[in-house]
Write a protein that holds these residues in place. Sequence first.
Motif, PDB file in Angstrom:
ATOM      1  N   MET A   1       0.715  -1.189   0.082  1.00 40.33           N
ATOM      2  CA  MET A   1      -0.050  -0.029  -0.058  1.00 40.33           C
ATOM      3  C   MET A   1       1.077   1.222   0.117  1.00 40.33           C
ATOM      4  O   MET A   1       1.894   1.451   0.724  1.00 40.33           O
ATOM      5  N   SER A   2       0.519   2.195  -0.990  1.00 42.19           N
ATOM      6  CA  SER A   2       1.329   3.524  -1.036  1.00 42.19           C
ATOM      7  C   SER A   2       0.733   4.369  -0.221  1.00 42.19           C
ATOM      8  O   SER A   2      -0.437   4.415   0.126  1.00 42.19           O
ATOM      9  N   LEU A   3       1.523   5.455   0.058  1.00 41.60           N
ATOM     10  CA  LEU A   3       1.239   6.694   0.701  1.00 41.60           C
ATOM     11  C   LEU A   3       0.152   7.520  -0.088  1.00 41.60           C
ATOM     12  O   LEU A   3      -0.729   8.034   0.505  1.00 41.60           O
ATOM     13  N   ALA A   4       0.065   7.357  -1.244  1.00 39.40           N
ATOM     14  CA  ALA A   4      -1.110   7.950  -2.130  1.00 39.40           C
ATOM     15  C   ALA A   4      -2.182   7.364  -1.962  1.00 39.40           C
ATOM     16  O   ALA A   4      -3.305   7.834  -2.092  1.00 39.40           O
ATOM     17  N   SER A   5      -2.182   5.949  -1.730  1.00 40.50           N
ATOM     18  CA  SER A   5      -3.737   5.337  -1.316  1.00 40.50           C
ATOM     19  C   SER A   5      -4.483   5.747  -0.392  1.00 40.50           C
ATOM     20  O   SER A   5      -5.543   5.780   0.048  1.00 40.50           O
ATOM     21  N   GLN A  54      -8.900  -4.835  -1.200  1.00 41.60           N
ATOM     22  CA  GLN A  54      -8.075  -4.735  -2.075  1.00 41.60           C
ATOM     23  C   GLN A  54      -8.274  -5.661  -3.237  1.00 41.60           C
ATOM     24  O   GLN A  54      -7.968  -5.229  -4.510  1.00 41.60           O
ATOM     25  N   ASP A  60      -4.227  -6.664  -6.455  1.00 42.72           N
ATOM     26  CA  ASP A  60      -2.994  -6.613  -5.958  1.00 42.72           C
ATOM     27  C   ASP A  60      -3.085  -7.368  -4.633  1.00 42.72           C
ATOM     28  O   ASP A  60      -3.840  -6.878  -3.709  1.00 42.72           O
ATOM     29  N   SER A  63       0.325  -6.727   0.474  1.00 37.77           N
ATOM     30  CA  SER A  63       0.203  -5.886   1.778  1.00 37.77           C
ATOM     31  C   SER A  63       0.238  -6.894   3.028  1.00 37.77           C
ATOM     32  O   SER A  63       0.538  -7.936   3.021  1.00 37.77           O
ATOM     33  N   GLN A  73      -9.369  -1.200   1.207  1.00 39.89           N
ATOM     34  CA  GLN A  73      -9.046  -0.012   0.670  1.00 39.89           C
ATOM     35  C   GLN A  73      -9.917   1.078   0.537  1.00 39.89           C
ATOM     36  O   GLN A  73     -10.076   2.089  -0.316  1.00 39.89           O
ATOM     37  N   ALA A 135      -1.057  13.050   5.339  1.00 37.45           N
ATOM     38  CA  ALA A 135      -0.406  12.444   4.303  1.00 37.45           C
ATOM     39  C   ALA A 135       0.179  13.551   3.253  1.00 37.45           C
ATOM     40  O   ALA A 135       1.399  13.200   2.839  1.00 37.45           O
ATOM     41  N   MET A 139       4.260  13.813   2.490  1.00 40.94           N
ATOM     42  CA  MET A 139       4.770  13.693   0.764  1.00 40.94           C
ATOM     43  C   MET A 139       5.518  14.989   0.673  1.00 40.94           C
ATOM     44  O   MET A 139       6.342  14.751  -0.135  1.00 40.94           O
TER      45      MET A 139
END
Length: 147
Positions: A1-5, A54, A60, A63, A73, A135, A139
């Motif tokens: 899981m990315s920070l963007a999610s 997810q 994907d 995780s 998600q 977040a 970033m």
Amino acid sequence: MSLASVFNIAGSGMSAQTTRLNTVASNIANAETVSSSMDQTYRARHPVFSTVMQGQADGDSGSLFADQGQAGQGVQVAGIVQDQGNLEARYEPNHPAADKNGYVYYPNVNVVQEMADMISASRSFQTNADMMNTAKTMMQKVLTLGQ
């Protein structure tokens, strides 16, 4: 899981809480509406939330929950249901909306409970907004690391 999610997850939470606030507002607005029939009387409405997994979002499985193949998600509104609790029948023979037996039917809306739900939804919305701001700050800090 990315920070963007995090933005997608918090955004879905904010959207769900907006729906919750709208149903609370509808319930409070109709708390004192009356009817001469139980079938036509307003019933309290409540949103039903479900987790967007997810596997549903993109397939994907990289995780923490990889062994299960799914990770949360976000949240979605699965629907809005009517409260099937008992309506309040009051004997008011002089009321213009009274039925032939003199009863007027009031909705099954508990205003105190609705106010508590409103506060809870508002705080949940604010928490999701704070998550997005945190977040964003993280970033921005990552971008300044190379300077």
